[in-house]
Design a protein around this motif. Sequence first.
Motif, short mmCIF file in Angstrom:
data_model
loop_
_atom_site.label_atom_id
_atom_site.label_comp_id
_atom_site.label_asym_id
_atom_site.label_seq_id
_atom_site.Cartn_x
_atom_site.Cartn_y
_atom_site.Cartn_z
N HIS A 1 0.83 -1.20 0.00
CA HIS A 1 0.00 0.00 0.00
C HIS A 1 0.87 1.25 0.00
O HIS A 1 0.51 2.27 0.60
N GLU A 2 2.01 1.15 -0.69
CA GLU A 2 2.94 2.28 -0.69
C GLU A 2 2.36 3.50 -1.42
O GLU A 2 2.82 4.62 -1.21
N HIS A 3 1.37 3.26 -2.28
CA HIS A 3 0.77 4.39 -2.99
C HIS A 3 -0.09 5.25 -2.09
O HIS A 3 -0.46 6.38 -2.45
N LEU A 4 -0.44 4.74 -0.91
CA LEU A 4 -1.30 5.49 0.00
C LEU A 4 -0.48 6.51 0.79
O LEU A 4 0.71 6.30 1.06
N PRO A 5 -1.09 7.60 1.21
CA PRO A 5 -0.41 8.54 2.11
C PRO A 5 0.00 7.83 3.40
O PRO A 5 -0.60 6.82 3.81
N ALA A 6 1.01 8.39 4.08
CA ALA A 6 1.54 7.74 5.28
C ALA A 6 0.46 7.56 6.34
O ALA A 6 0.40 6.52 7.03
N ARG B 1 6.61 -3.43 12.15
CA ARG B 1 7.09 -2.99 10.84
C ARG B 1 6.59 -1.57 10.54
O ARG B 1 7.33 -0.73 10.01
N ALA B 2 5.31 -1.30 10.88
CA ALA B 2 4.78 0.04 10.63
C ALA B 2 5.55 1.09 11.42
O ALA B 2 5.89 2.16 10.90
N ARG B 3 5.86 0.77 12.66
CA ARG B 3 6.58 1.74 13.49
C ARG B 3 8.05 1.89 13.05
O ARG B 3 8.69 2.87 13.39
N ARG B 4 8.50 0.92 12.30
CA ARG B 4 9.89 0.99 11.82
C ARG B 4 9.99 1.69 10.48
O ARG B 4 10.98 2.38 10.20
N THR B 5 8.99 1.55 9.64
CA THR B 5 9.11 2.02 8.26
C THR B 5 8.33 3.29 7.96
O THR B 5 8.63 3.96 6.96
N LEU B 6 7.35 3.63 8.77
CA LEU B 6 6.59 4.84 8.51
C LEU B 6 7.44 6.08 8.82
O LEU B 6 8.39 6.01 9.60
N PRO B 7 7.10 7.21 8.24
CA PRO B 7 7.78 8.46 8.61
C PRO B 7 7.69 8.69 10.12
O PRO B 7 6.74 8.24 10.77
N ALA B 8 8.65 9.39 10.66
CA ALA B 8 8.75 9.56 12.11
C ALA B 8 7.47 10.08 12.73
O ALA B 8 7.04 9.64 13.81
N GLU B 9 6.81 11.03 12.04
CA GLU B 9 5.62 11.64 12.63
C GLU B 9 4.43 10.68 12.67
O GLU B 9 3.41 10.96 13.32
N GLN B 10 4.50 9.54 11.96
CA GLN B 10 3.40 8.59 11.94
C GLN B 10 3.64 7.38 12.83
O GLN B 10 2.73 6.57 13.04
#
Length: 870
Positions: free
Chosen positions: A417-422, A452-461
Amino acid sequence: MTATTLATTAVHWPLVGRSTEVQHLSALLGATDEAGVLLIGEAGVGKSRLAQEVAQRCTDGGMLVSTLSGWEAADGLPLAAAAPLLPAAGGDGLARAYAAATRALRQRAADRPVLLHIDDAQHLDAASTALVQHLAGAVPAKLLVTARPEAMDAPALRALRDRPTLQRVSIGPLRPAAVDALIRAALGGPVDRLTLGRLAGITGGNPLFLRHLVDAGLAAGQLRPVDGLWRWHGTICSHQGLRDLVADVLRRLDTQERAALRYVAHGEPMCADALETLAPLPVLEALERRQLIRVDRSAHGLLVRCGHPLYGELMRATATARERREVYRRLADAVDAAGMPGPGAHLRSVLWRLAAKERVPVPHILRAARDALDRGDAVRAESLARSAGAAGVEVLAGALVAQDKAVAAEALLDAEHEHLPAADRAGVAALRALNLFWGLRRPELAAAVVARARRTLPAEQRDDPRLGVAALALSVFGAGHGDGTLLDGVTGSVVGGAASAIRAYAAVFAGAPARVVAGFRDGDLAAPRAWASMRGAAAACHVHALVMAGELSAALSTGRAYHRAALTRGAASEVAMLSLELGVCEVWAGRPARALPYLREARALVDEHTPFPIQTYVFSEYAACQAALGRGAAAASAVRHMRARLPSGSVLTGHLDMAEARSRAHAGDATGGARLAAALGERYLALNRLTSAADSLYLAGRLRPCASVAAALRLAADRADSPLFVLFADHVEALVQSDADRLAAACEGLAGLGYAAVALEAAASGVRLEGTVRDSRFRPLLATLGERCEGFVPQWAEGVARPAALTGRERQIADLAATGLPNEAIAQQLRLSVRTVGNHLYRVYRKLGVTGRDGLARVLAAPASRTAIG
């Protein structure tokens, strides 16, 4: 002229012939022990007008009255009828609609009593019905409900009509004298008796029928004054019924009037400003004067509805498909231009455009799908989201999860789902983790998704609170940690709704059942609308919190209300959870034979699609109840079945351990049961699961009292917020110290709260302590509690706690003897011999453990004994 004029120009027929009903209904609603009134009457009989008058009387008497109406044209649109109770802001604020509505209503009420006036309740959508039920208990608020008799099986009516003490009042046609008075008042002068008799006869006393017939006579010139006396000239046409008469009225509308009424019928409730762009104001004023439409004030402005449901029904039924499409197109254009107020406006606009066969931009459809899901309509949300394509993946997945379609949801979520906003990716990850854990029993993969989400998402997310909800669920139902700390800023209908349920469970486990009870009462916690199984879990948690907070009677009544609502909605997992909790209530009340049908129902409803925490709770309580009834093989089979299904390492295995401990005790192995329960209690204490610890340690202390268990139980009670746990600790400490006075106090405290089974155990232990004492204070309690438990006695209390029941004749003689009557007087009154009376009394004394009339009087004077004996 403005839209406000609509609310002030109508000329209404007076309310005549209903003074008795107004006084009776006003008195009922003013009584402190009444929950409200269900006013039932045929179409056109005047129930809505009567209810309006009663509501005004209540307002004049100092009550805050809030009015809402069901309306068939909404087609079940969630929270449509409840719009007047909701805050003006829509969007994510709807996720906390219950709390916001509760706070707003309390703020408006200040210290005044509150009345919710609900007209045409048969057309309430499920979400509005649930909100009304919530407010009735949380504010609290009384209800004034109107409905047609043929609609009593409508889902909303089934949910509302069985509220405790909700009085049903039927309203019939007007009597002939009242019809005469109404016609004279409406026409403003005397009417000849022949006309009065003919009108009363042909209308049957139906006020709506009468009004339309008079209007028709005036319009045709047949009803006119002659020398100051109103008369009907010519034949009064006979009609087959009210529907035919209404159809005649509608046929006489001119083109503009018919078009205006059609807009209202298809779009009700309509924003008055929007409606004025579709129909000339003079036309609308004319329709209102004739009461074909009505205008209501709400928190969102003036809303226009049909003056009677029959008008809307007939207008919609007679519209062609082409006319309907054109009406929906113009409605959507009008509300978009006017900005129709209130939550759900955008959803209605999109649905109208789709009904008009128009092309709707994907972003608009997607927003409407989110709105539908937020309002609890997962089926409509799924349909809308599918038409939005790839952009609707999160909403579509949420709608699938909300319907417990876990496999289909995972197939959609297990993709890139990389096409989706963070922000959307964070929501998808949280949703997937909850679905994997709750629906598919895969906690390890769920934890990996969050990590994985907490590792790969932008810091603010990475600290997105939705991920926090998933992490809390994994902790509370997995490793066992988590105390339900408030997660601020949780958005999304499914994840946000789950947050409330998970927080409630975490807080109950952590020893704060009273805080959870207060949270549901105040609206800070609520069962989510969108997700059926999570809704059932939250409702069950509310009931369980009441049980663990010492409010068993409230738990039973609340559980029954939730159970009825769940049966109406028909979601198996939701019904299972509430059947389970009703069974739990009956077990604590000492009635396992009554509990078993509920637990059997719960057991039958769970299958491989049921979320595994629900399965665990159901099988654990089902097994323990079977064991209590002497069915050890069935109990062992249920525990084995569930152990094979639980993920390894889940803290939920403790529920099965507790079921096994109870089963051992009921099978005669009190020592083995106590040992297993004590070890389980220590494990729970280490995890700070204080409620589970108190439950386990209390069982261990009752089975085999020891100082270490008593100390651990006292520690749990001191750290928790439940007064029930204090009684648990008092009970066990009294057993350890052989303190009969403390044991009697604990027994009476438990019995007073309704926990008859454990109170019976305490009384049995007291009999052992005072075995050599004549007229032991515990024997009367033992007799009373034995009857309240309907013959059930735990195996470890057998021999002492099973008193023989009094026969009917023995109870009769005991009552008379307790008043001081001598045997001779009793014999004369009952036409028995003195010797027979003496023999009966001897058996009564032995059964109740007393030695004379003084002891007998004390037994029969006990509050519980007045019901159980005599």
